[in-house]
Design a protein around this motif. Structure first.
Motif, PDB file in Angstrom:
ATOM      1  N   TYR A 409      44.122  48.220  35.192  1.00 42.79           N
ATOM      2  CA  TYR A 409      43.018  48.674  36.043  1.00 42.79           C
ATOM      3  C   TYR A 409      41.685  48.530  35.316  1.00 42.79           C
ATOM      4  CZ  TYR A 409      40.113  51.806  38.862  1.00 42.79           C
ATOM      5  OH  TYR A 409      39.109  52.332  39.632  1.00 42.79           O
ATOM      6  N   GLN A 410      41.645  48.980  34.070  1.00 44.13           N
ATOM      7  CA  GLN A 410      40.392  48.942  33.307  1.00 44.13           C
ATOM      8  C   GLN A 410      39.960  47.514  33.003  1.00 44.13           C
ATOM      9  OE1 GLN A 410      41.576  51.423  30.030  1.00 44.13           O
ATOM     10  NE2 GLN A 410      40.913  53.317  31.033  1.00 44.13           N
ATOM     11  N   GLU A 411      40.924  46.662  32.681  1.00 40.12           N
ATOM     12  CA  GLU A 411      40.582  45.266  32.385  1.00 40.12           C
ATOM     13  C   GLU A 411      40.061  44.551  33.627  1.00 40.12           C
ATOM     14  OE1 GLU A 411      40.465  43.714  29.572  1.00 40.12           O
ATOM     15  OE2 GLU A 411      41.310  45.281  28.286  1.00 40.12           O
ATOM     16  N   ILE A 412      40.728  44.781  34.764  1.00 35.24           N
ATOM     17  CA  ILE A 412      40.294  44.125  36.000  1.00 35.24           C
ATOM     18  C   ILE A 412      38.919  44.643  36.420  1.00 35.24           C
ATOM     19  CG2 ILE A 412      40.802  43.854  38.461  1.00 35.24           C
ATOM     20  CD1 ILE A 412      43.788  43.943  37.728  1.00 35.24           C
ATOM     21  N   THR A 413      38.726  45.958  36.337  1.00 29.75           N
ATOM     22  CA  THR A 413      37.437  46.539  36.710  1.00 29.75           C
ATOM     23  C   THR A 413      36.315  46.027  35.813  1.00 29.75           C
ATOM     24  OG1 THR A 413      38.520  48.559  37.500  1.00 29.75           O
ATOM     25  CG2 THR A 413      36.182  48.703  37.040  1.00 29.75           C
ATOM     26  N   GLY A 414      36.612  45.852  34.529  1.00 26.40           N
ATOM     27  CA  GLY A 414      35.591  45.368  33.602  1.00 26.40           C
ATOM     28  C   GLY A 414      35.129  43.962  33.917  1.00 26.40           C
ATOM     29  N   SER A 415      36.054  43.106  34.366  1.00 25.51           N
ATOM     30  CA  SER A 415      35.686  41.713  34.654  1.00 25.51           C
ATOM     31  C   SER A 415      35.301  41.486  36.109  1.00 25.51           C
ATOM     32  CB  SER A 415      36.862  40.786  34.299  1.00 25.51           C
ATOM     33  OG  SER A 415      37.186  40.882  32.925  1.00 25.51           O
ATOM     34  N   PHE A 416      35.887  42.302  37.015  1.00 29.47           N
ATOM     35  CA  PHE A 416      35.620  42.161  38.450  1.00 29.47           C
ATOM     36  C   PHE A 416      35.334  43.545  39.031  1.00 29.47           C
ATOM     37  CE2 PHE A 416      38.315  38.634  37.234  1.00 29.47           C
ATOM     38  CZ  PHE A 416      37.699  37.541  37.826  1.00 29.47           C
ATOM     39  N   PRO A 417      34.103  44.040  38.902  1.00 30.07           N
ATOM     40  CA  PRO A 417      33.759  45.398  39.360  1.00 30.07           C
ATOM     41  C   PRO A 417      34.173  45.626  40.807  1.00 30.07           C
ATOM     42  CG  PRO A 417      31.946  44.460  38.118  1.00 30.07           C
ATOM     43  CD  PRO A 417      32.942  43.356  38.309  1.00 30.07           C
ATOM     44  N   GLY A 418      34.801  46.795  41.037  1.00 25.62           N
ATOM     45  CA  GLY A 418      35.183  47.173  42.391  1.00 25.62           C
ATOM     46  C   GLY A 418      36.461  46.548  42.878  1.00 25.62           C
ATOM     47  N   GLY A 419      37.046  45.654  42.106  1.00 22.12           N
ATOM     48  CA  GLY A 419      38.246  44.949  42.572  1.00 22.12           C
ATOM     49  C   GLY A 419      39.410  45.858  42.922  1.00 22.12           C
ATOM     50  N   PRO A 420      39.895  46.686  41.991  1.00 22.89           N
ATOM     51  CA  PRO A 420      41.074  47.496  42.282  1.00 22.89           C
ATOM     52  C   PRO A 420      40.821  48.648  43.245  1.00 22.89           C
ATOM     53  CG  PRO A 420      40.734  47.214  39.911  1.00 22.89           C
ATOM     54  CD  PRO A 420      39.492  46.780  40.591  1.00 22.89           C
ATOM     55  N   ALA A 421      39.547  49.084  43.402  1.00 24.38           N
ATOM     56  CA  ALA A 421      39.276  50.258  44.232  1.00 24.38           C
ATOM     57  C   ALA A 421      38.087  50.003  45.154  1.00 24.38           C
ATOM     58  CB  ALA A 421      39.005  51.476  43.345  1.00 24.38           C
ATOM     59  N   GLU A 466      43.754  44.579  69.273  1.00 23.70           N
ATOM     60  CA  GLU A 466      43.704  46.026  69.071  1.00 23.70           C
ATOM     61  C   GLU A 466      42.282  46.570  69.089  1.00 23.70           C
ATOM     62  OE1 GLU A 466      45.259  43.918  67.079  1.00 23.70           O
ATOM     63  OE2 GLU A 466      47.397  44.371  67.421  1.00 23.70           O
ATOM     64  N   GLY A 467      41.275  45.670  68.998  1.00 27.83           N
ATOM     65  CA  GLY A 467      39.885  46.110  68.961  1.00 27.83           C
ATOM     66  C   GLY A 467      39.533  46.846  67.685  1.00 27.83           C
ATOM     67  N   VAL A 468      40.138  46.414  66.577  1.00 22.88           N
ATOM     68  CA  VAL A 468      39.948  47.099  65.295  1.00 22.88           C
ATOM     69  C   VAL A 468      39.617  46.063  64.232  1.00 22.88           C
ATOM     70  CG1 VAL A 468      41.083  48.439  63.471  1.00 22.88           C
ATOM     71  CG2 VAL A 468      41.475  49.020  65.864  1.00 22.88           C
ATOM     72  N   ALA A 469      38.717  46.429  63.324  1.00 19.71           N
ATOM     73  CA  ALA A 469      38.388  45.559  62.194  1.00 19.71           C
ATOM     74  C   ALA A 469      38.400  46.385  60.914  1.00 19.71           C
ATOM     75  CB  ALA A 469      37.036  44.904  62.385  1.00 19.71           C
ATOM     76  N   ARG A 470      38.807  45.741  59.820  1.00 16.84           N
ATOM     77  CA  ARG A 470      38.822  46.387  58.499  1.00 16.84           C
ATOM     78  C   ARG A 470      38.115  45.460  57.522  1.00 16.84           C
ATOM     79  NH1 ARG A 470      42.273  47.051  53.837  1.00 16.84           N
ATOM     80  NH2 ARG A 470      43.525  45.283  54.517  1.00 16.84           N
ATOM     81  N   ILE A 471      37.113  46.003  56.821  1.00 13.99           N
ATOM     82  CA  ILE A 471      36.308  45.208  55.894  1.00 13.99           C
ATOM     83  C   ILE A 471      36.392  45.837  54.508  1.00 13.99           C
ATOM     84  CG2 ILE A 471      34.018  44.281  55.416  1.00 13.99           C
ATOM     85  CD1 ILE A 471      33.360  44.785  58.387  1.00 13.99           C
ATOM     86  N   GLU A 472      36.898  45.081  53.531  1.00 16.57           N
ATOM     87  CA  GLU A 472      36.973  45.554  52.148  1.00 16.57           C
ATOM     88  C   GLU A 472      35.701  45.154  51.413  1.00 16.57           C
ATOM     89  OE1 GLU A 472      40.370  44.453  49.919  1.00 16.57           O
ATOM     90  OE2 GLU A 472      41.705  45.826  50.967  1.00 16.57           O
ATOM     91  N   VAL A 473      35.054  46.177  50.811  1.00 16.94           N
ATOM     92  CA  VAL A 473      33.789  45.947  50.113  1.00 16.94           C
ATOM     93  C   VAL A 473      33.919  46.442  48.676  1.00 16.94           C
ATOM     94  CG1 VAL A 473      31.322  46.407  50.076  1.00 16.94           C
ATOM     95  CG2 VAL A 473      32.525  46.264  52.271  1.00 16.94           C
ATOM     96  N   PRO A 474      34.011  45.540  47.688  1.00 15.30           N
ATOM     97  CA  PRO A 474      34.093  45.986  46.288  1.00 15.30           C
ATOM     98  C   PRO A 474      32.803  46.692  45.864  1.00 15.30           C
ATOM     99  CG  PRO A 474      34.748  43.681  46.515  1.00 15.30           C
ATOM    100  CD  PRO A 474      34.107  44.081  47.800  1.00 15.30           C
ATOM    101  N   LEU A 475      32.950  47.820  45.173  1.00 16.70           N
ATOM    102  CA  LEU A 475      31.807  48.579  44.679  1.00 16.70           C
ATOM    103  C   LEU A 475      31.527  48.220  43.231  1.00 16.70           C
ATOM    104  CD1 LEU A 475      32.827  52.121  46.027  1.00 16.70           C
ATOM    105  CD2 LEU A 475      31.271  50.480  47.121  1.00 16.70           C
ATOM    106  N   ALA A 476      30.267  48.151  42.863  1.00 16.40           N
ATOM    107  CA  ALA A 476      29.924  47.953  41.450  1.00 16.40           C
ATOM    108  C   ALA A 476      30.380  49.172  40.655  1.00 16.40           C
ATOM    109  CB  ALA A 476      28.421  47.753  41.303  1.00 16.40           C
ATOM    110  N   GLY A 477      30.520  49.007  39.352  1.00 14.75           N
ATOM    111  CA  GLY A 477      30.980  50.105  38.509  1.00 14.75           C
ATOM    112  C   GLY A 477      32.485  50.131  38.404  1.00 14.75           C
TER     113      GLY A 477
END
Length: 731
Positions: A409-421, A466-477
């Motif tokens: 988690y820490q390695e991925i977050t360090g290189s790709f902010p917001g990726g895992p969460a 279904e009239g539903v949309a889901r958008i994933e937005v990576p957060l910095a940090g």
């Protein structure tokens, strides 16, 4: 006192000793039947929307109502020893992931800024709730890719791998708790009673109460879904309370036998005194636990049901099955004596309370000094709680920094902010898939890129039917820090309502950080009504029990000090890291979001064990004609052995949970263990007697307007004429 005035505990004990086969066999059959039926029915866990609140719950509910389960997302980061040195490994891994048959939507690798890392995202097929059981081939594919490509390191993180490791950890930890806590309780009881049979009996009753409650909870879960940790919490409370209740009852019966009473009379006195205290304590605990129903979080409703059921089972077992067993065993309860631990008491002399008797002399001689010193010490323990910070701890914090999943988690977050969460924007609209909707999404992408507060990869899933949309937005940090929080604020308060609001009147933001914030906001709203409820319940029950306004008020204040000590200790160790290394623990930088409210309710309930038991003996001595100071000395001296043994068992059981690997279990174990230790020693043995000594006869003050309250006896039933022993007693 006429027979019609006998207390409930005496009537229950009398029935059990007269029908001991029915009581014992009936209890065992009930436990076996509910355990088997509950096991066959299985249990239902909370869905994502049921485990959330606020906008996060609304977002999850939209997805669930549309039948759109959020798939278990996974990601693998490949790091090469040189820029783009990961490309061959990425092609190999993508092919292997496809061949497992368990993956879908394997994305092309995203390159990091320095070119040394690549992030491959994909989803697990099928039910996300069972993805952890099917992720094995995927993990193996990642490991083989890493081993086949020298100079490349792979880090995998996702819902399925986290679930897989969490399930393994919970299973191992729960087995460890069972295998450690029960022998610990048995060992302490051996020291207390000095005999194997006497030590086994409370443990067996507590374990059967927990087993029965496991079955009942499984049945209840089909109406009220449960949280993952509910069974662990129930077992912790049930074992501690079940052993304590039996210990109080059994210790009083043994004391009366040592004082020269016959078997039947000893059982009657134990029922009228300790049995009554068990009923009062049990009812107080259950009513305190019911305060969790005032919470707006379903999590606490499950905790309430679990703890109420196990306390009810433990209480019923102690006042029915235990007297039946004691009647059947008689003095054989002392069988299996352990050398040096079972020195027989002289007839008519209580062996307990030697140390406490010596302690009482200075406490009662200088109550102002001891009240001031103990009060200051408790306030010092409470002080760190002023800066308590709470959050829903992510799995990377739950597992600890050395765990492979945390490192990933820490390695991925360090290189790709917001990726895992990432944050997730969920909306319902008839315009999903329309040109207007697509234009709004395009505008959102542009604004996200322009702000500089979000990651590169914005994933959009539009379900027109279904009239539903889901958008994933990576957060910095890192997903929880100030940078991520500012990004979330921008998304929720500006971008989403301004850009997506015109195309949908139902658009919400969820995700790990958003969910944690919604959870904490709900808890801040909940804690005041819950506290007021349990404080009122404690006040009323103590007023009814002891017909004393000062004792009712003191009960609440002492409980608050115990809770404060727990809060202060948890904050010091797990937020600030004070002494964490010495304890072999790792600070998470925050307290698990549900912990403060849970600890408040649990400790307000459990503190009644000692308080009711000790104050009942003081009141009993006072009713026999002793002065208040002499009654305090007598009450503390005669309860010291039982309270010490009961506290040692609770501290030991909670300490076992403090040694488990999950961060929330560690926090709960440390907080409860410290609070019980402080409560049974500093509070009940120093602060309580010193405050009562200062109050003197005012301890028993009851306003004229309340003198209609029933006057309940705290001693044994007066014997107006000779009565035969209870049927079968001592045989």
């Amino acid at each position: 006192m006429s027979a019609t005035r006998k207390g409930l505990a005496v009537r229950l004990g009398g029935w059990s000793t007269r029908h001991r086969k029915t009581a014992i066999i009936g209890w065992l059959l009930f436990v076996v039947v509910v355990a088997v039926v509950g096991g066959m029915s299985g249990s239902r866990q909370m869905t994502n929307s049921e485990n959330s609140t606020g906008d996060s719950a609304r977002a999850e509910k939209i997805l669930e109502d549309a039948g759109l389960q959020t798939p278990a997302g996974e990601m693998v980061m490949l790091r090469g020893d040189r820029p783009d040195g990961w490309r061959d490994a990425a092609r190999d891994l993508s092919a292997r992931l496809e061949r497992t048959g368990e993956t879908a939507r394997v994305q092309p690798p995203v390159r990091s800024e320095n070119g040394r890392e690549a992030l491959i995202s994909f989803e697990m097929k099928g039910d996300p709730d069972t993805a952890g059981k099917r992720v094995g081939p995927v993990v193996e594919a990642v490991e083989r890719t890493e081993s086949d490509h020298r100079g490349v390191v792979a880090y995998e993180f996702g819902d399925a791998t986290a679930q897989h490791r969490l399930d393994d950890m919970l299973t191992d930890d729960f087995k460890k708790a069972e295998l450690t806590a029960v022998p610990l309780a048995l060992g302490i009881l051996l020291v207390v009673f000095g005999a194997l049979v006497a030590a086994l009996l409370p443990v067996l009753l507590a374990v059967t109460a927990c087993v029965g409650t496991f079955g009942l909870l499984a049945l209840v879960s089909h109406q009220l879904p449960l949280f993952d940790s509910t069974n662990s919490v129930m077992f912790l409370v049930g074992l501690a309370v079940g052993v304590d209740y039996s210990l109080f009852y059994l210790r009083r019966e043994r004391d009366e036998r040592a004082a020269g009473r016959d078997a039947g009379t000893a059982l009657r006195i134990a029922a009228a005194t300790s049995g009554r205290a068990v009923l009062i304590s049990g009812v107080t605990v259950m009513l305190a636990m019911a305060g969790m129903f005032l919470s707006g979080l379903l999590l606490f409703h499950g905790f309430a049901v679990a703890t109420i059921l196990v306390v009810l089972m433990a209480m019923l077992g102690s006042v029915t099955v235990l007297p039946a067993m004691l009647s059947w065993l008689g003095d054989r309860i002392d069988a299996g004596r352990v050398p040096l631990l079972n020195r027989r008491r002289k007839k008519g002399v209580h062996a307990s309370g030697g140390l406490s008797g010596r302690l009482m002399r200075p406490v009662l001689a200088k109550p102002k000094l001891f009240a001031a010193v103990s009060g200051v010490l408790l306030l010092v323990l409470c002080a760190p709680a002023v800066g308590m910070k709470t959050e829903q701890l992510g799995l990377e914090k739950q597992f600890g920094s050395d765990a492979a999943i945390t490192v990933a988690y820490q390695e991925i977050t360090g290189s790709f902010p917001g990726g895992p969460a990432p944050a997730e924007v969920v909306l319902r609209s008839d315009e999903v898939g329309s040109a207007r909707f697509d234009a709004a999404v395009a505008d959102l992408r542009k604004e996200l890129a322009r702000s500089g507060r979000f990651g590169k990869t914005v994933d959009v899933e539009a379900h027109r039917t279904e009239g539903v949309a889901r958008i994933e937005v990576p957060l910095a940090g890192d997903g929880q820090d100030a940078t991520s929080r500012r990004a979330l604020d921008t998304l929720k308060e500006d971008l989403v309502p301004r850009i997506l609001g015109p195309v949908s009147d139902q658009v919400y933001v969820t995700g790990e950080l958003a969910s944690s914030r919604d959870f904490n906001d709900q808890l801040k709203t909940d804690i005041a009504p819950v506290f007021l409820f349990i404080a009122a319940v404690t006040f009323v029950l103590m007023l009814l029990c002891f017909r004393s306004l000062p004792i009712a008020i003191v009960s609440i204040l002492l409980n608050l000090l115990s809770v404060g000590a727990a809060y202060g200790t948890m904050t010091a160790v797990f937020q600030h890291g004070w002494g964490a290394e010495w304890l072999g623990m790792e600070p998470a930088g925050a307290i698990e979001g549900w912990m403060p409210l849970f600890v408040l309710v649990i400790l307000f309930g459990l503190s009644m064990d000692y308080h009711v038991f000790v104050v009942s003996r003081i009141r009993e001595a006072h009713e026999r004609g002793l002065t208040t100071r002499d009654a305090i000395r007598e009450g503390i001296r005669t309860t010291a052995g039982s309270v010490t043994g009961a506290a040692a068992i609770m501290v030991a059981v909670f300490a076992v949970f403090a040694l488990l690997r999950m961060q929330d279990m560690q926090q709960m174990g440390v907080g409860l263990a410290v609070a019980v230790l402080v409560d049974a020693t500093l509070v009940r043995m120093v602060l309580l007697p010193s405050v009562m000594a200062l109050l003197g006869e005012r301890n028993w003050y009851l306003p004229r307007a309340l003198r209609w309250l029933p006057n309940v006896s705290h001693g044994e039933e007066p014997v107006e004429r000779p009565r035969p022993p209870l049927v079968g007693a001592g045989r």
